[in-house]
Design a protein around this motif. Structure first.
Motif, PDB file in Angstrom:
ATOM      1  N   ILE A 235       9.875   9.718  -0.346  1.00 64.94           N
ATOM      2  CA  ILE A 235      10.573   8.571  -0.925  1.00 64.94           C
ATOM      3  C   ILE A 235      10.821   7.512   0.139  1.00 64.94           C
ATOM      4  CG2 ILE A 235      12.741   7.822  -1.980  1.00 64.94           C
ATOM      5  CD1 ILE A 235      12.854  10.531  -3.407  1.00 64.94           C
ATOM      6  N   ASN A 236      11.279   7.945   1.330  1.00 63.81           N
ATOM      7  CA  ASN A 236      11.531   6.992   2.411  1.00 63.81           C
ATOM      8  C   ASN A 236      10.261   6.256   2.832  1.00 63.81           C
ATOM      9  OD1 ASN A 236      14.201   7.572   2.489  1.00 63.81           O
ATOM     10  ND2 ASN A 236      14.258   8.259   4.604  1.00 63.81           N
ATOM     11  N   GLN A 237       9.166   7.020   2.973  1.00 68.06           N
ATOM     12  CA  GLN A 237       7.924   6.416   3.442  1.00 68.06           C
ATOM     13  C   GLN A 237       7.326   5.480   2.395  1.00 68.06           C
ATOM     14  OE1 GLN A 237       7.498   6.919   6.466  1.00 68.06           O
ATOM     15  NE2 GLN A 237       5.522   6.014   6.931  1.00 68.06           N
ATOM     16  N   SER A 238       7.564   5.773   1.129  1.00 68.67           N
ATOM     17  CA  SER A 238       7.030   4.927   0.055  1.00 68.67           C
ATOM     18  C   SER A 238       7.603   3.522   0.107  1.00 68.67           C
ATOM     19  CB  SER A 238       7.340   5.563  -1.311  1.00 68.67           C
ATOM     20  OG  SER A 238       6.709   6.819  -1.448  1.00 68.67           O
ATOM     21  N   VAL A 239       8.851   3.396   0.531  1.00 70.08           N
ATOM     22  CA  VAL A 239       9.501   2.077   0.541  1.00 70.08           C
ATOM     23  C   VAL A 239       9.706   1.532   1.952  1.00 70.08           C
ATOM     24  CG1 VAL A 239      10.656   2.551  -1.648  1.00 70.08           C
ATOM     25  CG2 VAL A 239      11.829   3.096   0.492  1.00 70.08           C
ATOM     26  N   SER A 240       9.201   2.238   2.967  1.00 68.01           N
ATOM     27  CA  SER A 240       9.492   1.872   4.359  1.00 68.01           C
ATOM     28  C   SER A 240       8.892   0.538   4.767  1.00 68.01           C
ATOM     29  CB  SER A 240       9.000   2.967   5.307  1.00 68.01           C
ATOM     30  OG  SER A 240       7.590   3.095   5.225  1.00 68.01           O
ATOM     31  N   THR A 241       7.793   0.126   4.124  1.00 69.58           N
ATOM     32  CA  THR A 241       7.142  -1.125   4.535  1.00 69.58           C
ATOM     33  C   THR A 241       7.477  -2.287   3.604  1.00 69.58           C
ATOM     34  OG1 THR A 241       5.153  -0.458   3.295  1.00 69.58           O
ATOM     35  CG2 THR A 241       5.214   0.078   5.640  1.00 69.58           C
TER      36      THR A 241
ATOM     37  N   ARG B 148       0.818  -1.219   0.000  1.00 70.11           N
ATOM     38  CA  ARG B 148       0.000   0.000   0.000  1.00 70.11           C
ATOM     39  C   ARG B 148       0.849   1.266   0.000  1.00 70.11           C
ATOM     40  NH1 ARG B 148      -4.334   1.016   4.725  1.00 70.11           N
ATOM     41  NH2 ARG B 148      -2.639   2.146   5.758  1.00 70.11           N
ATOM     42  N   ASN B 149       1.881   1.298   0.840  1.00 70.02           N
ATOM     43  CA  ASN B 149       2.714   2.495   0.904  1.00 70.02           C
ATOM     44  C   ASN B 149       3.379   2.794  -0.429  1.00 70.02           C
ATOM     45  OD1 ASN B 149       2.150   2.970   3.603  1.00 70.02           O
ATOM     46  ND2 ASN B 149       4.297   3.328   4.131  1.00 70.02           N
TER      47      ASN B 149
ATOM     48  N   LEU C 125       1.763   9.836  -5.205  1.00 67.48           N
ATOM     49  CA  LEU C 125       2.188  11.135  -4.679  1.00 67.48           C
ATOM     50  C   LEU C 125       3.471  11.608  -5.344  1.00 67.48           C
ATOM     51  CD1 LEU C 125       1.427  10.489  -0.906  1.00 67.48           C
ATOM     52  CD2 LEU C 125       0.149  11.996  -2.445  1.00 67.48           C
ATOM     53  N   VAL C 126       4.382  10.673  -5.648  1.00 67.91           N
ATOM     54  CA  VAL C 126       5.632  11.034  -6.321  1.00 67.91           C
ATOM     55  C   VAL C 126       5.350  11.547  -7.736  1.00 67.91           C
ATOM     56  CG1 VAL C 126       7.742  10.071  -7.319  1.00 67.91           C
ATOM     57  CG2 VAL C 126       7.153   9.584  -4.947  1.00 67.91           C
ATOM     58  N   VAL C 127       4.325  10.985  -8.390  1.00 72.06           N
ATOM     59  CA  VAL C 127       3.929  11.507  -9.712  1.00 72.06           C
ATOM     60  C   VAL C 127       3.518  12.966  -9.593  1.00 72.06           C
ATOM     61  CG1 VAL C 127       2.167  11.376 -11.518  1.00 72.06           C
ATOM     62  CG2 VAL C 127       3.277   9.296 -10.718  1.00 72.06           C
TER      63      VAL C 127
ATOM     64  N   GLY D  24      11.344  -1.430  -5.619  1.00 77.35           N
ATOM     65  CA  GLY D  24      10.525  -0.347  -5.075  1.00 77.35           C
ATOM     66  C   GLY D  24      11.121   1.020  -5.353  1.00 77.35           C
ATOM     67  N   ILE D  25      12.419   1.161  -5.099  1.00 74.86           N
ATOM     68  CA  ILE D  25      13.061   2.461  -5.321  1.00 74.86           C
ATOM     69  C   ILE D  25      13.126   2.767  -6.807  1.00 74.86           C
ATOM     70  CG2 ILE D  25      15.162   3.796  -4.949  1.00 74.86           C
ATOM     71  CD1 ILE D  25      15.659   2.176  -2.431  1.00 74.86           C
ATOM     72  N   ALA D  26      13.321   1.739  -7.649  1.00 78.27           N
ATOM     73  CA  ALA D  26      13.333   1.957  -9.097  1.00 78.27           C
ATOM     74  C   ALA D  26      11.991   2.494  -9.578  1.00 78.27           C
ATOM     75  CB  ALA D  26      13.656   0.650  -9.819  1.00 78.27           C
TER      76      ALA D  26
END
Length: 537
Positions: free
Chosen positions: A396-402, A281-282, A289-291, A411-413
């Motif tokens: 960015i951190n929160q997007s991949v934190s879970t 989900r994150n 949100l990054v878009v 995920g980071i890509a």
């Protein structure tokens, strides 16, 4: 003793002191240079077109080819690093980027320039993605927030400095120096990378025969994303679906991308991009949100110079210099953002502050007019810098934190790719919206000019007398007065359309704001943070 020997390869010593900061400076500089090249050419297209004897429409391929190569390579960086090894891939990409930059500057015809720009984009995609992993690897897990802040600084400063540097070069030198300037930076970065960046244990003896190559996935990704990027970049200039190329490439993208998604999820056991991570989900919400952030970043980089130069009448150099205070204030803001994350401040709260700041920038810019002062722009751009600093790192951190550690590379890509696609959507939407709103506002303004009205007659007489006072004969003065009035109307319509577009950008941030509260609040674990560092990005 045996246990100790086995542990050493898995836990390579972190760089410290001088070596650490050399790696950081090299990686951040590479990311900044790559992103500068996404926007530096925009201010020089007219000069390039005139020098090469081609039209503006043709020379816009210089921008499009770079963007297409960039967005294709970014999601594949994880696979390419596993195949070649991170250090080899990084150094090779710097060399490709540097040689291609020289080729761009040396090009004597459009075809050669476009070819080298595409190759430059291939090399540049790795510089952006791999730099993040190198910076993460330079710090212990407890300082990864600082590492994220340093990388985020490059993400924002690159597109911001591009028009500044490009405007200075165009006003004072030949356009080729927009590319030649990369050569000494690339040579230094290659030397420093070879000297100070260590190979990870799994890079030393790579068994490439054991690495599956998802050939169909790579092909579908390149064709689908490349076609989509072309449509977004060229749509407005080519009248969208009135162009056969736009029409057919839209069909290609509509077929290739769903097929790519199906293939990566169901058709292969070893996908080039593991889209299964989007079940998280994150990551899904964060990508959306990054878009929006990419849209805001690239739209503001495009809109502000156009408004400053075409409406207010500033030169390219003046326009660029006004970006500097905002860029300077961004640096400590990134440090503050990173420190807040390290102290446990909620990432959602930090991102919310950034959203409010960037929305304020958009709505503030929408209140300006042709009399806007340098101070007005500086205030707005400082608010923009604060907003971007507070949004990028924690989001960015929160997007991949879970994500699980093994999912970090993909995920980071995906986050990096979505930011680039958001920028492409932003440019496409902005160009289309400005064109449509300008035509609408011009029609409205012209409809208010009633023949014989005292105000219109007075204005035309004043313009005619002014031209006559310059020695122009009466008949030409009357004709010139109408042309001058037409120019005033066009400029006014353009100004109002820019204001509308700033409001639209602010609206995107307002509408997406509630999604922040759907993000799960979780600090990235040390294991996950290490996986992010080990990721190709």
């Amino acid at each position: 003793m045996a246990t100790q020997t086995m542990a050493l390869p898995a836990q390579p010593a972190l760089p410290t002191g001088f070596k650490r900061w050399i790696i950081v400076i090299t990686a951040v500089s590479a990311a900044i240079v790559e992103l500068i090249d996404t926007s530096i050419v925009n201010v020089g297209l007219t000069d390039i077109a005139g020098n090469l004897g081609v039209t503006i429409e043709d020379v816009s391929w210089v921008v499009t080819s770079y963007a297409i190569a960039n967005v294709i390579v970014i999601p594949m960086t994880g696979f390419l690093q596993r195949y070649f090894g991170r250090k080899n891939y990084y150094v090779g990409s710097i060399i490709l980027f540097t040689l291609s930059s020289y080729g761009c500057g040396f090009a004597t015809n459009l075809e050669t320039l476009i070819l080298f720009r595409f190759l430059q984009g291939v090399g540049g995609g790795a510089l952006l993605s791999t730099s993040q992993g190198l910076i993460y690897d330079a710090f212990p897990a407890s300082q990864r927030a600082l590492a994220s802040a340093l990388f985020g600084m490059g993400i924002v400063l690159g597109p911001t400095l591009g028009p500044t540097l490009g405007g200075f070069i165009i006003d004072n030198y030949h356009w080729s120096w927009m590319f030649y300037i990369n050569v000494p930076i690339g040579i230094i970065a290659t030397f420093l990378s070879l000297t100070y960046i260590d190979k990870k244990p799994d890079e030393i003896n790579i068994n490439r025969r054991a690495i599956h190559i998802d050939q169909l996935g790579i092909l579908l990704l390149a064709v689908g994303i490349g076609s989509l990027q072309y449509v977004l970049e060229r749509g407005e200039a080519d009248d969208w679906f009135d162009s056969d190329a736009i029409f057919y490439l839209s069909i290609v993208a509509a077929i290739s991308l769903p097929f790519f998604i199906w293939w990566e999820l169901r058709g292969t056991k070893e996908p080039v991009v593991d889209l299964r991570v989007m079940k998280n989900r994150n990551l899904t919400i964060g990508s959306i949100l990054v878009v929006v952030v990419g849209y805001g970043l690239f739209t503001s980089v495009l809109l502000y110079p156009l408004f400053a130069q075409r409406v207010v009448g500033l030169t390219a150099t003046q326009t660029g210099l006004l970006l500097m205070p905002g860029g300077i204030i961004t640096l400590p803001m990134f440090a503050i953002s990173g420190r807040m994350l390290a102290k446990g401040v909620s990432p959602r709260l930090i991102v919310a502050v950034g959203y409010v700041a960037f929305s304020s920038f958009c709505f503030l810019m929408s209140t300006y007019n042709a009399d806007a002062s340098n101070g007005d722009f500086i205030v707005a751009l400082i608010i923009r810098g604060i907003g971007l600093a507070f949004v990028n790192v924690p989001l960015i951190n929160q997007s991949v934190s879970t994500l699980e550690p093994r999912q970090m590379p993909t995920g980071i890509a995906i986050v990096n790719m979505m930011r680039q696609i958001g920028g492409a959507f932003g440019v496409a939407i902005t160009n289309t919206y400005v064109t449509q709103r300008t035509a609408l506002h011009r029609s409205d303004l012209v409809s208010n000019l009633q023949p014989g009205s005292p105000q219109l007659t007075e204005r035309l007489n004043a313009l005619t007398q002014g031209l006559s006072a310059r020695g122009i004969n009466p008949l030409d003065a009357v004709s010139g007065a109408y042309k001058t009035l037409d120019g005033i109307i066009t400029r006014q319509a353009l100004m109002i359309s820019y204001l509308d577009t700033f409001r639209l950008a602010g609206l995107f941030f307002v509408l997406s704001f509630p999604l922040l509260f759907l993000l799960k609040r979780k600090q990235m674990s040390a294991e996950a943070a290490k996986a992010a560092a080990d990721a190709a990005h």
